[in-house]
Design a protein around this motif. Structure first.
Motif, PDB file in Angstrom:
ATOM      1  N   ARG A 223       0.844  -1.193   0.000  1.00  0.00           N
ATOM      2  CA  ARG A 223       0.000   0.000   0.000  1.00  0.00           C
ATOM      3  C   ARG A 223       0.879   1.242   0.000  1.00  0.00           C
ATOM      4  O   ARG A 223       2.035   1.214   0.422  1.00  0.00           O
ATOM      5  N   ASP A 239      -0.198  -0.488  -6.714  1.00  0.00           N
ATOM      6  CA  ASP A 239      -0.402  -0.521  -8.162  1.00  0.00           C
ATOM      7  C   ASP A 239      -1.586   0.356  -8.565  1.00  0.00           C
ATOM      8  O   ASP A 239      -1.537   1.027  -9.608  1.00  0.00           O
ATOM      9  N   ARG A 240      -2.644   0.359  -7.741  1.00  0.00           N
ATOM     10  CA  ARG A 240      -3.801   1.186  -8.088  1.00  0.00           C
ATOM     11  C   ARG A 240      -3.441   2.659  -8.052  1.00  0.00           C
ATOM     12  O   ARG A 240      -3.783   3.422  -8.972  1.00  0.00           O
ATOM     13  N   ASP A 243      -0.966   3.342 -11.050  1.00  0.00           N
ATOM     14  CA  ASP A 243      -1.498   3.123 -12.396  1.00  0.00           C
ATOM     15  C   ASP A 243      -2.736   3.967 -12.687  1.00  0.00           C
ATOM     16  O   ASP A 243      -3.036   4.243 -13.844  1.00  0.00           O
ATOM     17  N   ASP A 244      -3.443   4.381 -11.627  1.00  0.00           N
ATOM     18  CA  ASP A 244      -4.660   5.180 -11.819  1.00  0.00           C
ATOM     19  C   ASP A 244      -4.758   6.243 -10.726  1.00  0.00           C
ATOM     20  O   ASP A 244      -5.705   6.255  -9.932  1.00  0.00           O
ATOM     21  N   GLN A 246      -5.617   9.445  -8.620  1.00  0.00           N
ATOM     22  CA  GLN A 246      -6.825  10.262  -8.631  1.00  0.00           C
ATOM     23  C   GLN A 246      -6.558  11.722  -8.285  1.00  0.00           C
ATOM     24  O   GLN A 246      -7.193  12.618  -8.828  1.00  0.00           O
TER      25      GLN A 246
END
Length: 260
Positions: A223, A239-240, A243-244, A246
């Motif tokens: 995390r 990874d979230r 990769d994305d 916000q």
């Protein structure tokens, strides 16, 4: 990594100012057994201050840090006696500093640095201590034939690997790392990160790592928390987040790495 039961460490509402400058603003986090959490951000974002507050080295103005000890007790890190906090740092916790000189005794041999940590948790047999120290030097890629040399004769990368051996030899439950690859050459950083990833997995360590290196965070952490001006602006699975992203600040951090 296990999320069963209770977290090892949990913090709520951590707030600290240095004069008019906000160092931490209502920061909350938790870390679970076997989990690696990276705290990333630019210099001045508050990430190192947060690590020092979580490890009990700096007291916040507001907020709490609770540690779930090996004995099952839940303790307020900043409410416990200084002697107990020092004991935690010698036994259940470890701290890897950016500058290895802050985590080593430079006038003591490499083997002695590792052996001192073992003695802090009750080891007394000289032969066993020396054998364990030699085994850990091999594990961090230092020739055991150099165990009687002092760290001042080692390169910066070797000093950092020795500090890691000294910290992990007692298999602490929770390890704090402050920019462990900072100031090292790129090739040395890559070697150190690969070694750290293996050790963390082998020992099933819980690690809180502060870094400005996004690639290091991706390699090591489950995390990630992204900090800016003392606040956590984004957090989630590594990874979230990468990769994305916000938050605009996280997007800027990631894009700057991709453009480098």
């Amino acid at each position: 990594m296990s999320t069963a039961g209770a977290p090892l460490l949990e913090a709520e509402g951590l707030t600290l100012r240095f004069g008019a400058i906000p160092a931490l603003e209502e920061v909350a986090l938790s870390i679970w057994p076997g989990e690696v959490v990276a705290i990333v951000g630019e210099s001045g974002s508050g990430k190192t201050t947060l690590l020092r507050v979580l490890s009990g080295l700096v007291r916040p103005e507001r907020g709490t840090v609770r540690y779930h000890g090996a004995d099952g007790a839940v303790r307020d890190v900043h409410g416990m006696a200084e002697s107990r906090r020092r004991l935690l740092h010698r036994t259940e916790w470890g701290f890897v500093h950016q500058n290895p000189r802050d985590g080593l005794r430079m006038g003591v041999s490499a083997g002695g640095n590792v052996g001192e940590r073992l003695m802090a948790v009750g080891a007394r047999h000289y032969g066993s201590i020396r054998a364990e120290a030699a085994a850990w030097l091999r594990r961090v890629e230092i020739d055991p034939a150099r165990m009687d040399e002092v760290p001042t004769r080692f390169s910066g990368g070797m000093q950092q690997r020795l500090q890691i051996a000294r910290t992990l030899v007692t298999r602490p439950r929770l390890v704090f790392m402050d920019e462990p690859t900072g100031g090292l050459d790129v090739s040395v950083q890559a070697r150190l990160l690969d070694m750290l990833r293996g050790l963390v997995a082998d020992l099933d360590l819980a690690v809180l790592i502060v870094t400005h290196d996004i690639a290091a965070a991706r390699l090591l952490a489950h995390r990630m928390l992204v900090m800016r001006h003392g606040r956590v602006v984004e957090q989630g699975l590594t990874d979230r987040v990468l990769d994305d992203p916000q938050h605009p600040y996280t997007q800027l951090l990631v894009s700057s790495v991709l453009a480098a």
